[in-house]
Enzyme design. Structure first.
Site, short mmCIF file in Angstrom:
data_model
loop_
_atom_site.label_atom_id
_atom_site.label_comp_id
_atom_site.label_asym_id
_atom_site.label_seq_id
_atom_site.Cartn_x
_atom_site.Cartn_y
_atom_site.Cartn_z
N TYR A 195 8.04 -9.49 19.74
CA TYR A 195 7.48 -8.67 18.62
C TYR A 195 7.64 -7.38 19.27
O TYR A 195 8.10 -6.16 18.54
CB TYR A 195 6.23 -9.12 18.25
CG TYR A 195 5.63 -8.21 17.26
CD1 TYR A 195 5.97 -7.92 15.67
CD2 TYR A 195 4.79 -7.07 17.49
CE1 TYR A 195 5.58 -7.01 14.94
CE2 TYR A 195 4.19 -6.37 16.40
CZ TYR A 195 4.57 -6.16 15.42
OH TYR A 195 4.00 -5.14 14.35
N CYS B 106 15.36 -9.08 -1.93
CA CYS B 106 16.22 -8.49 -0.73
C CYS B 106 15.80 -9.18 0.61
O CYS B 106 14.67 -9.16 0.78
CB CYS B 106 16.02 -7.02 -0.89
SG CYS B 106 16.64 -6.30 0.58
N SER C 188 5.06 0.58 15.75
CA SER C 188 3.73 -0.02 15.84
C SER C 188 3.09 0.35 16.95
O SER C 188 3.64 1.25 17.73
CB SER C 188 3.80 -1.75 16.22
OG SER C 188 2.63 -2.24 16.92
N ALA D 246 8.75 -6.02 21.96
CA ALA D 246 10.28 -5.49 22.36
C ALA D 246 11.18 -5.02 20.86
O ALA D 246 11.60 -4.06 21.16
CB ALA D 246 11.07 -6.44 22.91
N SER D 247 10.76 -5.77 19.78
CA SER D 247 11.51 -5.33 18.42
C SER D 247 10.84 -3.94 18.10
O SER D 247 11.73 -3.10 17.72
CB SER D 247 11.55 -6.19 17.51
OG SER D 247 10.09 -6.26 17.09
N ALA E 184 0.94 -1.26 -0.10
CA ALA E 184 0.01 -0.07 -0.10
C ALA E 184 0.83 1.27 -0.13
O ALA E 184 0.46 2.24 -0.52
CB ALA E 184 -0.86 0.00 1.12
N1 NAD Z 1 -0.51 -5.72 10.37
C1 NAD Z 1 -0.88 -5.12 11.53
O1 NAD Z 1 -1.94 -5.08 12.30
C2 NAD Z 1 0.41 -4.12 12.12
C3 NAD Z 1 0.25 -3.23 13.17
C4 NAD Z 1 1.18 -2.42 13.60
C5 NAD Z 1 2.24 -2.27 12.75
N2 NAD Z 1 2.50 -3.03 11.91
C6 NAD Z 1 3.74 -2.81 11.03
O2 NAD Z 1 3.52 -2.52 9.79
C7 NAD Z 1 4.52 -3.29 9.00
C8 NAD Z 1 4.04 -4.01 7.73
O3 NAD Z 1 3.17 -5.02 8.36
P1 NAD Z 1 2.03 -6.08 7.42
O4 NAD Z 1 1.13 -6.49 8.49
O5 NAD Z 1 1.76 -5.30 6.30
O6 NAD Z 1 3.11 -7.16 7.17
P2 NAD Z 1 3.07 -8.44 6.38
O7 NAD Z 1 3.33 -9.73 7.02
O8 NAD Z 1 1.66 -8.36 5.50
O9 NAD Z 1 4.12 -8.14 5.19
C9 NAD Z 1 5.52 -8.21 5.62
C10 NAD Z 1 6.40 -8.03 4.28
O10 NAD Z 1 7.65 -8.09 4.69
C11 NAD Z 1 8.42 -9.30 3.82
N3 NAD Z 1 9.54 -9.85 4.55
C12 NAD Z 1 9.57 -10.64 5.60
N4 NAD Z 1 10.81 -11.05 5.92
C13 NAD Z 1 11.51 -10.38 5.22
C14 NAD Z 1 12.89 -9.95 5.06
N5 NAD Z 1 13.76 -10.96 5.76
N6 NAD Z 1 13.56 -9.49 3.99
C15 NAD Z 1 12.54 -8.74 3.39
N7 NAD Z 1 11.29 -8.67 3.18
C16 NAD Z 1 10.78 -9.43 4.17
C17 NAD Z 1 7.31 -10.29 3.52
O11 NAD Z 1 7.60 -11.16 2.46
C18 NAD Z 1 5.97 -9.25 3.37
O12 NAD Z 1 6.02 -8.84 2.06
C19 NAD Z 1 5.37 -4.13 9.86
O13 NAD Z 1 6.37 -3.27 10.07
C20 NAD Z 1 4.66 -4.06 11.05
O14 NAD Z 1 5.31 -4.37 12.32
C21 NAD Z 1 1.68 -3.88 11.27
#
Ligand code: NAD
Length: 258
Positions: free
Chosen positions: A151, A63, A138, A153-154, A20
């Site tokens: 998670y 990557c 987050s 903590a990270s 997005a």
């Molecule tokens: N989903 C939620 O409710 C939520 C809430 C708060 C914050 N976030 C944060 O938003 C961000 C996106 O979350 P999301 O839910 O869209 O995640 P998602 O799991 O839908 O997508 C994560 C993407 O990261 C890629 N990825 C994973 N390991 C990787 C690596 N080693 N190298 C390169 N790419 C890698 C995956 O292939 C995937 O395309 C994250 O930082 C997450 O912590 C998400």
């Protein structure tokens, strides 16, 4: 910073929020390098977004953010292809406390690697002309998440990293603004049937229900819209929460006086 004609590199850009972000940046006139471990999803996102916004404006780089050499190659390939780099979004994540060492390596160490590479290639004291780094935290960067403590903590650590690197001291040297965007829960995750597999033990599912009490999942597109205003106007070192489909809100970083 205006978005039009700038070049952005987005980690984890193949799926979810990262994708997005890519679409929103493209719709505001940027060129985008989608960097992801998942080549199938990444190539697919590149094809679909290329058809919508022009193939010459979007590329995919395989990557793994846990591999510094591969990550640096993604920076170099992006700069070679698009001739510049202005915006880095450190977004890649896994949320799975069962594989906590990998989780920390992707979420925290991956953001540190992306941060260091951005300072190398964007920093005006190094090879660049300044720019913006957006580190994705987050809502759990500010409070405990009892179902996934590691998670959580990270995500707390990303806040400390970004506040420190984003301090005016560094900004005045590098010309790189460092900002944290902290999304609340997103729609696509809350509905995932695989979600229960992410906890260290079945009892953590009950903890997840407690964590999710009163939370309203939001659309990725809403958070992506917020990214644009943050890139344009936010100060280096600032922290932004986007939760419950509300507008981005700057969050003060509390300091303990010693
Ligand atoms: N989903 C939620 O409710 C939520 C809430 C708060 C914050 N976030 C944060 O938003 C961000 C996106 O979350 P999301 O839910 O869209 O995640 P998602 O799991 O839908 O997508 C994560 C993407 O990261 C890629 N990825 C994973 N390991 C990787 C690596 N080693 N190298 C390169 N790419 C890698 C995956 O292939 C995937 O395309 C994250 O930082 C997450 O912590 C998400």
């Amino acid at each position: 910073m205006e978005i039009s004609n700038k070049v952005a590199l987005v980690t984890g850009g193949a799926c979810g929020l990262g994708r997005a972000f890519c679409e929103m940046l493209l719709s505001y006139g940027a060129k985008v390098s989608i960097c992801d471990l998942d080549s199938d999803a990444g190539e697919n996102a590149c094809d679909v977004l290329g058809q919508k916004f022009g193939k010459e404006r979007v590329m995919f780089c395989h990557c793994d953010v846990t591999d510094y050499v591969q990550f640096e190659e993604a920076f170099q390939t992006t700069i070679t292809e698009f001739d510049r780099l202005d915006i880095v979004v450190n977004n890649a994540e896994i949320m799975n406390d069962k594989f906590w060492e990998l989780e920390v390596d992707v979420n925290l160490n991956g953001t540190i690697r992306g941060m260091l590479l951005a300072l190398q290639y964007l920093g005006k004291d190094k090879e660049g002309h300044g720019g913006v780094v957006i580190n994705i935290g987050s809502a759990q960067s500010f409070r405990p998440q009892i179902s996934t403590p590691i998670y959580c903590a990270s995500k707390h650590a990303i806040l400390a990293l970004s506040k420190s690197c984003g301090d005016a001291y560094h900004y005045n040297i590098t010309g790189v603004r460092v900002i944290v965007l902290c999304p609340g829960v997103l729609h696509h995750d809350a509905s995932s049937s695989a979600f229960g597999n992410r906890f260290k033990s079945p009892s953590h599912e009950k903890a997840w229900q407690l964590d999710m009490k009163g939370v309203h999942p939001q659309k990725c597109e809403h958070v992506a819209k917020g990214l644009i205003s943050i890139i344009r106007d936010a100060k280096s070192g600032s922290v932004w929460l986007i939760a419950n489909e509300k507008a981005p809100k700057e969050v003060p970083y509390s300091s303990i006086t010693m």
